[in-house]
Design an enzyme around this catalytic site. Structure first.
Site, PDB file in Angstrom:
ATOM      1  N   ARG A   1       0.833  -1.199   0.000  1.00  0.00           N
ATOM      2  CA  ARG A   1       0.000   0.000   0.000  1.00  0.00           C
ATOM      3  C   ARG A   1       0.876   1.261   0.000  1.00  0.00           C
ATOM      4  NH1 ARG A   1      -4.337  -0.339   4.060  1.00  0.00           N
ATOM      5  NH2 ARG A   1      -5.529  -1.373   2.457  1.00  0.00           N
TER       6      ARG A   1
ATOM      7  N   ARG B   1      -0.032   7.909  10.682  1.00  0.00           N
ATOM      8  CA  ARG B   1      -0.411   6.534  10.344  1.00  0.00           C
ATOM      9  C   ARG B   1      -1.725   6.574   9.568  1.00  0.00           C
ATOM     10  NH1 ARG B   1      -1.793   1.413  10.747  1.00  0.00           N
ATOM     11  NH2 ARG B   1      -3.602   0.808  11.986  1.00  0.00           N
TER      12      ARG B   1
ATOM     13  N   GLY C   1      -4.181   3.888   8.242  1.00  0.00           N
ATOM     14  CA  GLY C   1      -4.405   2.452   8.280  1.00  0.00           C
ATOM     15  C   GLY C   1      -5.861   2.066   8.317  1.00  0.00           C
TER      16      GLY C   1
ATOM     17  N   SER D   1     -12.488  -1.001   8.285  1.00  0.00           N
ATOM     18  CA  SER D   1     -12.490  -2.033   7.242  1.00  0.00           C
ATOM     19  C   SER D   1     -13.402  -3.208   7.586  1.00  0.00           C
ATOM     20  CB  SER D   1     -11.069  -2.552   7.029  1.00  0.00           C
ATOM     21  OG  SER D   1     -10.569  -3.086   8.240  1.00  0.00           O
ATOM     22  N   ASP D   2     -13.754  -3.337   8.856  1.00  0.00           N
ATOM     23  CA  ASP D   2     -14.649  -4.399   9.318  1.00  0.00           C
ATOM     24  C   ASP D   2     -15.242  -3.910  10.629  1.00  0.00           C
ATOM     25  OD1 ASP D   2     -11.605  -5.097   9.894  1.00  0.00           O
ATOM     26  OD2 ASP D   2     -12.749  -5.818  11.614  1.00  0.00           O
TER      27      ASP D   2
END
Ligand code: HPA
Length: 241
Positions: free
Chosen positions: A25, A94, A96, A209-210
């Site tokens: 990424r 960060r 992420g 993301s979840d």
């Protein structure tokens, strides 16, 4: 001067570094937002790139670096320490992903992590007898929030930096929900502590993301990549604030 984990020279990094976890990424990010991106280190496959910001707007043309952190607090702690201490880096952002915890957030939302609880013992060792407060740089957080404008999908609050991805601690998730924790990830608490140790700035911008309490809503890797672009805009604003 090369360090044990970064094969670069002083001056190879910009003063601000965007830091995703995943080296692939980092590479894609460097290709998409940097002009004239140059690979400055790739020890252990953790690639770092420096170029100038290629996006539209007031920050275009300013030097910027992108480097991966790897996963977990020991990993980001090593890279953040070496960047701050030996390579003239002043700010690390960060960029992420997080698992959603709070019912307020959903998959695809963005979390600006202004403080990070942690299950790790890393920060316990910093100030004897003291529960260390791992907090973001307020100026950087304010810049990210300003860049979010009136987006209904951006939340500010606390996250939990966990040492475990696969081992749920009984009762912990309920207590986290009760204390308003927005999401779980694995790096912010260490990054914030290392920044404090060196008198530098850090921020964490996370895409959900979840969701641990909203099952069946996970994103595909393509969706993840697209939604990621929104978070990236906030991270860039924090880098140049
Ligand atoms: N746990 C820890 N880190 C994460 C998660 C998770 O569920 N999702 C994305 N990063």
């Amino acid at each position: 001067m090369a360090t044990p984990h970064i094969a670069a020279q002083l001056g190879d990094f910009a003063t601000a570094v965007l830091m995703p976890g995943d080296p692939k990424r980092a590479e894609r990010m460097a290709q998409s937002i940097l002009a004239d991106a140059k690979l400055v280190t790739s020890v252990r496959g953790i690639s770092g790139f420096t170029g100038t910001y290629a996006g539209e707007g007031e920050y275009r043309g300013r030097p910027l670096s992108v480097m991966a952190s790897g996963m977990g607090m020991p990993s980001i702690g090593i890279y953040a320490t070496e960047l701050f201490r030996f390579f003239g880096v002043e700010r690390i952002i960060r960029v992420g992903t997080a698992g959603g915890i709070s019912p307020m957030v959903s998959v695809g939302d963005v979390i600006i992590g202004v403080g990070a609880h942690t299950t790790s013992s890393m920060n316990e060792l910093r100030i004897p007898g003291t529960h260390f407060s791992a907090v973001a740089d307020l100026k950087m957080a304010a810049a990210a929030l300003a860049a979010a404008g009136d987006s209904p999908n951006v939340y500010t609050g606390t996250v939990i930096s966990s040492d475990h991805f696969y081992f749920p601690i009984p009762g912990q998730l309920d207590a986290m929900v009760e204390h308003g924790v927005l999401g779980v990830e694995m790096e912010a608490a260490s990054l914030y502590a290392v920044a404090a140790e060196h008198g530098k700035g850090a921020l964490t911008v996370l895409t959900v993301s979840d969701h641990l309490r909203k099952k069946g809503t996970d994103m595909s890797s393509e969706e993840r990549e697209t939604i990621f672009q929104g978070a990236l805009k906030l991270a860039v604003a924090a880098a140049f604030a």
